[in-house]
Design an enzyme around this catalytic site. Structure first.
Site, PDB file in Angstrom:
ATOM      1  N   ARG A  66      14.931 -32.177  17.954  1.00 28.15           N
ATOM      2  CA  ARG A  66      15.081 -32.736  19.296  1.00 28.15           C
ATOM      3  C   ARG A  66      15.880 -34.029  19.304  1.00 28.15           C
ATOM      4  NH1 ARG A  66      10.007 -33.315  22.384  1.00 28.15           N
ATOM      5  NH2 ARG A  66       9.600 -31.285  21.495  1.00 28.15           N
ATOM      6  N   THR A  67      15.617 -34.929  18.377  1.00 28.38           N
ATOM      7  CA  THR A  67      16.363 -36.190  18.388  1.00 28.38           C
ATOM      8  C   THR A  67      17.834 -35.939  18.078  1.00 28.38           C
ATOM      9  OG1 THR A  67      14.387 -37.365  17.685  1.00 28.38           O
ATOM     10  CG2 THR A  67      16.454 -38.527  17.441  1.00 28.38           C
TER      11      THR A  67
ATOM     12  N   LYS B 201      17.900 -37.530  -6.987  1.00 32.03           N
ATOM     13  CA  LYS B 201      17.469 -38.917  -6.979  1.00 32.03           C
ATOM     14  C   LYS B 201      18.570 -39.842  -7.495  1.00 32.03           C
ATOM     15  CE  LYS B 201      13.220 -41.400  -7.936  1.00 32.03           C
ATOM     16  NZ  LYS B 201      11.916 -41.360  -8.553  1.00 32.03           N
TER      17      LYS B 201
ATOM     18  N   ARG C 238      18.971 -40.780  10.811  1.00 32.71           N
ATOM     19  CA  ARG C 238      17.525 -40.542  10.702  1.00 32.71           C
ATOM     20  C   ARG C 238      17.226 -40.383   9.216  1.00 32.71           C
ATOM     21  NH1 ARG C 238      13.175 -37.516  13.138  1.00 32.71           N
ATOM     22  NH2 ARG C 238      13.587 -38.896  14.884  1.00 32.71           N
TER      23      ARG C 238
ATOM     24  N   HIS D 267      11.855 -46.701  15.578  1.00 33.34           N
ATOM     25  CA  HIS D 267      12.547 -45.606  16.245  1.00 33.34           C
ATOM     26  C   HIS D 267      12.986 -46.158  17.593  1.00 33.34           C
ATOM     27  CE1 HIS D 267      13.855 -41.803  17.502  1.00 33.34           C
ATOM     28  NE2 HIS D 267      12.781 -41.073  17.326  1.00 33.34           N
TER      29      HIS D 267
END
Lengths: 429, 301
Positions: free
Chosen positions: B54-55, B82, B104, B132
């Site tokens: 959604r974001t 890593k 994000r 956020h």
């Protein structure tokens, strides 16, 4: 073995209390005379120390030289050079190499490499348990015979108290100290910085003070049971300082060290998500800083050690939570100590020198840290008022993970002498 | 403003101007979707290291409605080996020369790392358990669609406060505008330090106390099973911290029930509450696009 005369410095030796302008004569690598206007052979090399303090060679009993196994971050040679550039003549290196220094072969290897490549004296610290895995005791006696001066599972503390008890009993028999990085790994699991307002604000998992305190308490209780010499590494909390003072008052053979970064910086001072401020134990709160400085003043803590922990640049170029713990510290230790402890008026210059010489020498049982005639010709020269700026790009270490880059200081080491040989001098501009 | 990393450092004026501008971008249901040319020729990279449909979609739509070119890169943080992920990403992005990056990431501070090394605006679309910011802005826009002002409102934020970036950003924003914020959750998920982070913030472990007289109830997503320890027994979470119709009567009659989504029916709130007249959860989603348009316009121009 070299000879040298150091002329006209302010000779300060905490072991004897000597404090006056004098010369120090080193013949064949040993202190031969200390006094005014010493006559020396005409051919001898002269080190002018006018305006400088002439102190016994400084010891740093907590460094990581990364060799064998992590030579991309540091080697015995580069770490030794960084030690010399920091004014240290002797370092004790932690066993968390690859392979771990848990047997006499690795111990001998480190000693041999140091003899060939390091400008300063290197004494290895052996592991407590095999692979520092915390389960089976390492070959402590054989390492001792090969030259290890203490045991520690630094960074991977022994969680099993029974194993620790047995290690202390053996160490007592070998007359070496057990050095513990005190951290309850369950309480600190996943933590990236000191647990407090700042960790909550930044959304980072906290490492609570209690994770250190719980283990300090355990070790002090085991020291009582076993009679072992127990040395608390990089002590950082109010409660740990109080407990060590209490144990000492009760006659236990306990000692402790503090790092410069733990008495200079608080958690709030750390630049957000900058891994040059990430280490274990973490930078604590202001009240912890006050407490460890008070403990240095009172004598409850008798050693300053750097926990020099080099990491390659690439290891620090990732998400904060993935970055390894540890910062370099050899080259800034004297300046930070002068600034925070001496220039601020908290302790005398003589006392500070003791924190780098007689204190650590006594903890490790090393016949060093003094300018007594016959002692090793290791001398640290420093100028308490010299103004300079630390540039990490000019470090002798292979790694640059220092939070003190760009910081201006009053006071610096000016020359490092090991066995009568000048191994480092403050660079002439 | 060279980017948007968090609400904590924003001024009231900056926030107010974003919220005002967002109102211009709100769509009216009766009219066709309006497109703009405000960011024509600009390239925006949506960098999502943590899945968030959604974001990400909301940012993509916002960029496209402004006329920008939007590229989305989705990488699962765990699959990237890593030690290489962020630096390599950094170098790749530097070469692509985007005009802005929306990021994000599951690690707190990851966008700050990017911002330190790249001289382009970085917009934080959620970093770990830190902030956020666009969620807080869209939540404020949603509240202001129903209320005159934020000042004096009593806002209860309920759930896993400790690990919530939504709670942090909302708390900072609401506090700056004089709202009373009540944070509520079980003791293990509600660190006492939160009370010191912003003015007008109080804490309680009691959900009834939190909701009493509330103007707004914000429920947080709870994922107890994802924690590496058990901070609260999942079996009894709903009975102590789940929002049900019976709670609504404790609040103001016109209370707004909010949730950043996706909602877990029967976990944080009951189905009845989610579908009730008091729920503005779908308004939040709509406002997401408008607020992100305002943010992108401001950061990239």
């Amino acid at each position: 073995m070299a000879s040298l005369i150091i002329r006209n410095g302010r000779v300060m030796d905490p072991a004897s209390g000597h404090d006056s302008t004098a010369d120090v004569l080193i013949l064949d690598g040993r202190i031969a005379a200390v006094g005014p206007n010493i006559e020396a052979p005409g051919s001898i090399e002269v080190q002018d120390a006018t305006g400088q303090v002439v102190a016994p060679g400084f010891l740093d009993i907590h460094v990581h030289l990364r060799e064998p196994g992590f030579e991309h971050a540091e080697t015995i040679e580069t770490g030794g050079k960084a030690a010399a550039a920091g004014g240290f003549t002797t370092v004790c290196c932690m066993p968390n190499t690859s392979p771990v220094n848990d047997n006499a072969t690795v111990t001998s290897y480190i000693i041999e490499r140091a003899r060939q490549y390091s400008p300063v004296n290197v004494f290895p610290i052996g592991a407590i348990t095999k692979g520092s895995a915390g389960e089976e005791l390492a070959s402590i006696g054989a390492m001792r015979r090969a030259g290890a001066v203490a045991i520690s599972d630094d960074g991977r503390p022994v969680m099993n108290s029974q194993v620790m008890r047995r290690a202390m009993e053996l160490a007592r028999g070998w007359d070496i100290p057990v050095i513990d990085h005190c951290e309850d790994l369950n309480l600190s699991a996943g933590g990236d910085m000191h647990e407090g307002v700042t960790s909550v604000r930044r959304g980072l998992r906290g490492i609570p003070s209690a994770s250190e305190d719980v283990m300090v308490a355990r070790d002090l209780l085991l020291a009582e049971v076993t009679g072992a010499r127990v040395h608390i590494a990089h002590l950082s909390t109010v409660n740990a300082a109080a407990m060590v003072a209490y144990a000492k008052a009760n006659g236990l053979r306990v000692s402790a060290e503090v790092t410069p970064h733990h008495f200079v910086l608080a958690d709030k001072d750390a630049a957000p998500y900058d891994s040059n401020y990430k280490m274990r134990p973490p930078l604590r709160a202001r009240r912890d800083i006050r407490s460890v400085i008070d403990a240095l003043v009172s004598g409850a803590i008798e050693v300053i050690a750097t926990d020099h922990a080099p990491h390659a640049g690439s290891e620090k170029m990732q998400e904060f939570e993935r970055c390894p713990f540890g910062i370099t510290g050899l080259e800034t230790a004297i300046a930070l100590s002068l600034e925070t402890l001496v220039h601020s008026g908290r302790i005398s210059l003589m006392k500070m020198i003791g924190l780098f010489t007689t204190g650590p020498a006594r903890v490790m049982g090393l016949p060093r840290g003094t300018l007594a005639v016959g002692a090793p010709g290791d001398v640290t020269l420093f100028d308490p008022d010299l103004h300079w700026t630390y540039d990490v790009n000019r470090t002798c270490s292979k790694s640059k993970n220092s939070p003190f880059h760009g910081r201006s200081f009053r006071g610096s080491q000016t020359a490092t002498i090991v066995g009568g040989r000048v191994v480092w001098q403050f660079p002439a501009e | 403003m060279a980017g948007l990393l968090g609400i904590e450092d924003l001024s009231r004026d900056e926030i107010r101007s974003i919220l005002d501008r967002a109102r211009d971008f709100q769509q009216t249901p009766s009219q066709p979707v309006r497109k703009y040319e405000l960011l024509r020729g600009k390239m925006i990279v949506n960098l999502f290291f943590e899945s968030s449909t959604r974001t990400r979609t909301s940012f993509e739509i916002a960029a496209k409605r402004l006329g920008a070119d939007a590229v989305s890169i989705t990488a699962s943080g765990s699959s990237v080996s890593k030690g290489e992920s962020l630096v390599d990403t950094l170098n790749t992005l530097g070469a692509m020369r985007p005009n802005g990056i929306v990021m994000r990431h599951a690690a707190s501070g990851a966008p700050h790392f990017l911002a330190r090394h790249l001289a382009i605006p970085i917009i934080n679309a959620g970093d770990g358990t830190h902030e956020h910011p666009t969620q807080a802005l869209l939540d404020a826009r949603t509240i202001l669609d129903h209320r005159e002002s934020l000042e004096g409102l009593r806002v209860a934020i309920i759930g896993d406060i400790a690990h919530s970036r939504v709670a942090r950003s909302n708390m900072y924003l609401l506090s700056k505008f004089g709202a009373q914020v009540v944070l509520c959750g079980p003791p293990t998920l509600l660190p006492a330090e939160f009370a010191q982070l912003a003015r007008g913030v109080t804490l309680t472990w009691d959900m009834h106390e939190a909701i009493e007289g509330a103007d707004v109830i914000m429920m947080l997503r709870v994922q107890l099973e994802r924690q590496n320890e058990t901070p609260f027994p999942a079996s009894e979470y709903f009975s102590f911290y789940g929002l049900r119709l019976e709670h609504i009567s404790l609040a103001k009659p016109d209370v707004l029930v909010m949730h950043p989504g996706p909602i877990n029916r029967g976990r944080e709130l009951s189905s009845e509450v989610a579908d009730s007249q008091r729920s503005v959860i779908l308004n939040q989603v709509e406002n997401g696009v408008a607020v992100r348009m305002a943010v992108l316009e401001r950061m990239l121009n």
